[in-house]
Design a protein around this motif. Structure first.
Motif, PDB file in Angstrom:
ATOM      1  N   ASP A 118       0.854  -1.191   0.000  1.00  0.00           N
ATOM      2  CA  ASP A 118       0.000   0.000   0.000  1.00  0.00           C
ATOM      3  C   ASP A 118       0.888   1.239   0.000  1.00  0.00           C
ATOM      4  OD1 ASP A 118      -1.992   1.864   0.275  1.00  0.00           O
ATOM      5  OD2 ASP A 118      -2.490   1.332   2.341  1.00  0.00           O
ATOM      6  N   PHE A 119       0.652   2.162  -0.940  1.00  0.00           N
ATOM      7  CA  PHE A 119       1.472   3.352  -1.112  1.00  0.00           C
ATOM      8  C   PHE A 119       0.759   4.632  -0.690  1.00  0.00           C
ATOM      9  CE2 PHE A 119       2.897   0.047  -3.901  1.00  0.00           C
ATOM     10  CZ  PHE A 119       4.269   0.093  -3.791  1.00  0.00           C
ATOM     11  N   GLY A 120      -0.428   4.515  -0.083  1.00  0.00           N
ATOM     12  CA  GLY A 120      -1.197   5.679   0.360  1.00  0.00           C
ATOM     13  C   GLY A 120      -2.057   6.268  -0.738  1.00  0.00           C
ATOM     14  N   ASN A 121      -3.056   7.063  -0.336  1.00  0.00           N
ATOM     15  CA  ASN A 121      -3.962   7.750  -1.263  1.00  0.00           C
ATOM     16  C   ASN A 121      -4.595   6.829  -2.291  1.00  0.00           C
ATOM     17  OD1 ASN A 121      -3.531  10.284  -0.050  1.00  0.00           O
ATOM     18  ND2 ASN A 121      -1.634  10.537  -1.200  1.00  0.00           N
ATOM     19  N   GLY A 122      -4.929   5.607  -1.882  1.00  0.00           N
ATOM     20  CA  GLY A 122      -5.596   4.657  -2.765  1.00  0.00           C
ATOM     21  C   GLY A 122      -4.684   3.916  -3.724  1.00  0.00           C
ATOM     22  N   VAL A 123      -3.382   4.173  -3.683  1.00  0.00           N
ATOM     23  CA  VAL A 123      -2.439   3.461  -4.543  1.00  0.00           C
ATOM     24  C   VAL A 123      -2.043   2.181  -3.829  1.00  0.00           C
ATOM     25  CG1 VAL A 123      -0.209   3.548  -5.719  1.00  0.00           C
ATOM     26  CG2 VAL A 123      -1.586   5.635  -5.513  1.00  0.00           C
ATOM     27  N   THR A 124      -2.471   1.049  -4.370  1.00  0.00           N
ATOM     28  CA  THR A 124      -2.241  -0.241  -3.704  1.00  0.00           C
ATOM     29  C   THR A 124      -2.142  -1.366  -4.718  1.00  0.00           C
ATOM     30  OG1 THR A 124      -3.072  -1.772  -2.017  1.00  0.00           O
ATOM     31  CG2 THR A 124      -4.719  -0.627  -3.345  1.00  0.00           C
ATOM     32  N   SER A 125      -1.478  -2.415  -4.306  1.00  0.00           N
ATOM     33  CA  SER A 125      -1.405  -3.625  -5.124  1.00  0.00           C
ATOM     34  C   SER A 125      -2.642  -4.489  -4.938  1.00  0.00           C
ATOM     35  CB  SER A 125      -0.182  -4.453  -4.720  1.00  0.00           C
ATOM     36  OG  SER A 125      -0.355  -4.945  -3.389  1.00  0.00           O
ATOM     37  N   GLY A 126      -3.400  -4.227  -3.869  1.00  0.00           N
ATOM     38  CA  GLY A 126      -4.445  -5.166  -3.471  1.00  0.00           C
ATOM     39  C   GLY A 126      -3.761  -6.392  -2.888  1.00  0.00           C
ATOM     40  N   VAL A 127      -4.532  -7.373  -2.503  1.00  0.00           N
ATOM     41  CA  VAL A 127      -3.956  -8.594  -1.928  1.00  0.00           C
ATOM     42  C   VAL A 127      -3.333  -9.422  -3.047  1.00  0.00           C
ATOM     43  CG1 VAL A 127      -4.423 -10.723  -0.661  1.00  0.00           C
ATOM     44  CG2 VAL A 127      -5.577  -8.611  -0.010  1.00  0.00           C
ATOM     45  N   ILE A 128      -2.074  -9.821  -2.846  1.00  0.00           N
ATOM     46  CA  ILE A 128      -1.339 -10.633  -3.818  1.00  0.00           C
ATOM     47  C   ILE A 128      -1.110 -12.015  -3.212  1.00  0.00           C
ATOM     48  CG2 ILE A 128       0.830 -10.919  -5.071  1.00  0.00           C
ATOM     49  CD1 ILE A 128       1.147  -7.849  -4.954  1.00  0.00           C
ATOM     50  N   ALA A 129      -1.590 -13.068  -3.880  1.00  0.00           N
ATOM     51  CA  ALA A 129      -1.305 -14.450  -3.482  1.00  0.00           C
ATOM     52  C   ALA A 129       0.020 -14.832  -4.137  1.00  0.00           C
ATOM     53  CB  ALA A 129      -2.418 -15.381  -3.933  1.00  0.00           C
ATOM     54  N   LEU A 130       1.043 -15.067  -3.316  1.00  0.00           N
ATOM     55  CA  LEU A 130       2.374 -15.360  -3.852  1.00  0.00           C
ATOM     56  C   LEU A 130       2.510 -16.824  -4.267  1.00  0.00           C
ATOM     57  CD1 LEU A 130       4.571 -13.437  -1.267  1.00  0.00           C
ATOM     58  CD2 LEU A 130       3.912 -12.714  -3.564  1.00  0.00           C
ATOM     59  N   PRO A 131       3.233 -17.088  -5.344  1.00  0.00           N
ATOM     60  CA  PRO A 131       3.488 -18.481  -5.733  1.00  0.00           C
ATOM     61  C   PRO A 131       4.477 -19.112  -4.751  1.00  0.00           C
ATOM     62  CG  PRO A 131       4.693 -16.985  -7.168  1.00  0.00           C
ATOM     63  CD  PRO A 131       3.836 -16.126  -6.265  1.00  0.00           C
ATOM     64  N   ALA A 132       4.221 -20.343  -4.368  1.00  0.00           N
ATOM     65  CA  ALA A 132       5.110 -21.057  -3.440  1.00  0.00           C
ATOM     66  C   ALA A 132       6.453 -21.340  -4.105  1.00  0.00           C
ATOM     67  CB  ALA A 132       4.464 -22.359  -2.985  1.00  0.00           C
ATOM     68  N   SER A 133       7.531 -21.188  -3.327  1.00  0.00           N
ATOM     69  CA  SER A 133       8.872 -21.489  -3.823  1.00  0.00           C
ATOM     70  C   SER A 133       9.069 -23.000  -3.861  1.00  0.00           C
ATOM     71  CB  SER A 133       9.931 -20.874  -2.913  1.00  0.00           C
ATOM     72  OG  SER A 133       9.824 -19.478  -2.897  1.00  0.00           O
ATOM     73  N   PRO A 134       9.624 -23.536  -4.950  1.00  0.00           N
ATOM     74  CA  PRO A 134       9.840 -24.979  -5.024  1.00  0.00           C
ATOM     75  C   PRO A 134      11.034 -25.406  -4.155  1.00  0.00           C
ATOM     76  CG  PRO A 134      10.667 -23.916  -6.995  1.00  0.00           C
ATOM     77  CD  PRO A 134      10.009 -22.842  -6.170  1.00  0.00           C
ATOM     78  N   VAL A 135      10.827 -26.382  -3.311  1.00  0.00           N
ATOM     79  CA  VAL A 135      11.915 -26.935  -2.500  1.00  0.00           C
ATOM     80  C   VAL A 135      12.496 -28.099  -3.286  1.00  0.00           C
ATOM     81  CG1 VAL A 135      12.544 -28.023  -0.323  1.00  0.00           C
ATOM     82  CG2 VAL A 135      10.806 -26.221  -0.362  1.00  0.00           C
TER      83      VAL A 135
END
Length: 186
Positions: A118-135
């Motif tokens: 979130d960057f303030g004043n409504g500038v946001t990425s929204g919720v990001i579901a991250l891809p799992a890192s492969p072990v």
């Protein structure tokens, strides 16, 4: 401990107090390959420094070299680790040109991790579901937290004007270790 100052050196006196409403274990760790949080048999030591105590001594298993990860930017890179759901941190971001940016970075991510930038004043990425890192055997690690993965196009953010923004990075779900984020103009 009942002290106002409390860290790993004081654990023999009892557990450190909670610093925020949630359990606060977030900290900085040194970036290298493999299980980066494995301390030497003798453990690290604390030495007096001009700005207070400094952690010195071996930081990996005795006799094991400390290789630099290929995607790290310097030999001194540290990453934010041990974050828990709901914790956040703030960063100053200088945006050179208005427009839409694709978000990426280098991180170790277990399944189910979600973040918001979130960057303030409504500038946001929204919720990001991250891809799992492969072990994999190539990562020389036992868990996704240390399976360092370069990710691209995990989300988008649009900056209406160039300038300085205060980014609040929030961990919405799960845990992970981020080293850095990238923003690529599209």
């Amino acid at each position: 401990m009942t002290n106002a100052r409390c860290d790993d050196r004081d654990q023999h006196l009892g557990p450190c107090p909670v610093y925020r409403p949630d359990t606060d274990n977030a900290g900085l760790s040194h970036m290298n390959l493999g299980e980066v949080d494995t301390f030497a048999a003798a453990g690290p030591t604390w030495a007096a420094g001009p700005s207070g105590p400094t952690l010195t001594g071996p930081m990996v298993t005795v006799g094991t070299p400390v290789p630099q990860h290929a995607n790290a930017t310097t030999a001194d890179d540290t990453y934010l680790g041990y974050m828990a759901t709901g914790e956040w941190s703030k960063y100053t971001v200088e945006v050179l040109a208005a427009g839409m940016y694709s978000i990426g970075g280098l991180m170790g991510v277990p399944p189910g991790t979600k973040i918001t930038l979130d960057f303030g004043n409504g500038v946001t990425s929204g919720v990001i579901a991250l891809p799992a890192s492969p072990v994999t055997p190539a990562c020389r690690c036992l868990e996704a937290y240390h399976a360092w993965t370069v990710v691209r196009d995990i989300g988008m953010v649009t900056f209406p004007v160039a300038g300085t923004y205060l980014m609040t990075f929030t961990l919405n779900a799960a845990q992970f270790n981020p080293l850095y984020f990238t923003f690529t103009k599209v």
